[in-house]
Enzyme design. Structure first.
Site, PDB file in Angstrom:
ATOM      1  N   HIS A 165       0.835  -1.213   0.000  1.00  0.00           N
ATOM      2  CA  HIS A 165       0.000   0.000   0.000  1.00  0.00           C
ATOM      3  C   HIS A 165       0.872   1.267   0.000  1.00  0.00           C
ATOM      4  CE1 HIS A 165      -3.142  -2.548   2.361  1.00  0.00           C
ATOM      5  NE2 HIS A 165      -3.604  -2.382   1.140  1.00  0.00           N
ATOM      6  N   CYS A 262      -2.436   0.237   9.914  1.00  0.00           N
ATOM      7  CA  CYS A 262      -3.415  -0.752   9.423  1.00  0.00           C
ATOM      8  C   CYS A 262      -4.423  -1.149  10.494  1.00  0.00           C
ATOM      9  CB  CYS A 262      -2.724  -2.037   8.983  1.00  0.00           C
ATOM     10  SG  CYS A 262      -1.452  -1.823   7.756  1.00  0.00           S
TER      11      CYS A 262
HETATM   12  N1  GLY Z   1      -2.169  -8.895   5.161  1.00  0.00           N
HETATM   13  C1  GLY Z   1      -2.761  -7.643   4.837  1.00  0.00           C
HETATM   14  C2  GLY Z   1      -3.329  -7.656   3.475  1.00  0.00           C
HETATM   15  O1  GLY Z   1      -2.727  -8.246   2.611  1.00  0.00           O
HETATM   16  O2  GLY Z   1      -4.388  -7.167   3.201  1.00  0.00           O
END
Ligand code: GLY
Length: 268
Positions: A165, A262
């Site tokens: 991301h 996150c």
């Molecule tokens: N493990 C976080 C994702 O890949 O969305």
């Protein structure tokens, strides 16, 4: 300064160690007990900052191994929640658990529809504008929906050349200061952010991209310890000049591409 009234977090699914999405297998298995211990410290840090009653803890759902990463299925700004359509099919449906809470809190919801897709991990809100990663998980149609949902803020697309991301390599360290990694992908993104920005930003550079992911919440900065990211020790120390710092070990969730941002949705 952007101030937050609360946060949403979610427990860790017991299916995470076996079934988490991950970009590569580090060969080292995630230790669920240790992950829960690190996550409890994270939740406590948010509770100390925002007040325990304002940190809303959703139950984990083993159907969704990655559900602890609450920032992906929802983006909240100005009292409106954009329910994203996560880029990976296994994560679609995670957002449903938020809906009763948002209704109770009076947060209006907007639902993203196909073909748009977006993970909130690609969305960097600086307080005045959005930078959104164009990544394996977020497409231009998703960025268009975000722009239509939050029309009072400029929205800029930033290609994510490597990593999961946009926020796997940058985050807000303080108002006007962006923590940024030193990888080639992070530095290309930095150039684009600088070129497209409508406000001016200072960049604090971290040797490790993941160490550049910090949570800035109401003057406090939650960050990983230098013991986990030795090469970023000097930059981590600089954070102390920007606000009160709290060190949080995140080594277990790091194994499945989970960074500190996150694990919470900050309510603005
Ligand atoms: N493990 C976080 C994702 O890949 O969305």
């Amino acid at each position: 300064m952007l101030s937050y009234s609360g946060a949403v977090v979610r427990g860790i699914a017991s299916s995470l160690p076996a079934n988490a999405l991950r970009m590569s297998d580090p060969g080292e298995k995630l230790d669920l007990d240790k992950a829960n211990q690190e996550h409890r410290a994270y939740v406590a840090a948010l509770q100390n900052t925002l007040g325990a009653e304002n940190v809303h803890v959703l139950d984990a759902d083993d159907k969704y191994p990655d559900c602890v990463f609450v920032e992906d299925p929802v983006v909240v700004c100005n009292g409106v929640a954009l329910m994203t359509r996560p880029g990976h099919t296994s994560r679609r449906g995670e957002g449903d658990a938020f809906l009763p809470l948002f209704e109770r809190l009076g947060i209006k919801t907007v639902v993203m529809e196909e073909p748009a897709c977006m993970d909130g991990g690609d969305v960097l809100f600086t307080g005045s504008e959005f930078f959104v990663g164009l990544s394996k998980r977020t497409n231009q149609a998703g960025i268009d929906v975000l722009a239509a949902t939050f029309p009072s803020h400029p929205v800029h697309a930033v290609p994510v050349e490597a990593g999961l991301h946009l926020k796997s390599m940058m985050s807000m360290a303080a108002p006007g200061t962006i923590a940024i990694g030193c990888s080639g992908a992070a530095q290309s993104a930095k150039q684009l952010v600088s070129a497209k920005a409508t406000s001016s930003y200072t960049f604090l550079e971290f040797a490790d991209d993941l160490a550049a992911n910090v949570v800035h919440v109401n003057g406090k900065i939650l960050h990983v310890p230098a013991a986990s990211f030795e090469r970023s020790r000097a930059a981590l120390a600089e954070l102390g000049k920007l606000g009160e710092t709290v060190q949080l070990c995140n080594e277990e969730l790091n194994k499945v591409d989970g960074a500190l941002t996150c694990c919470s949705v900050l309510l603005a």
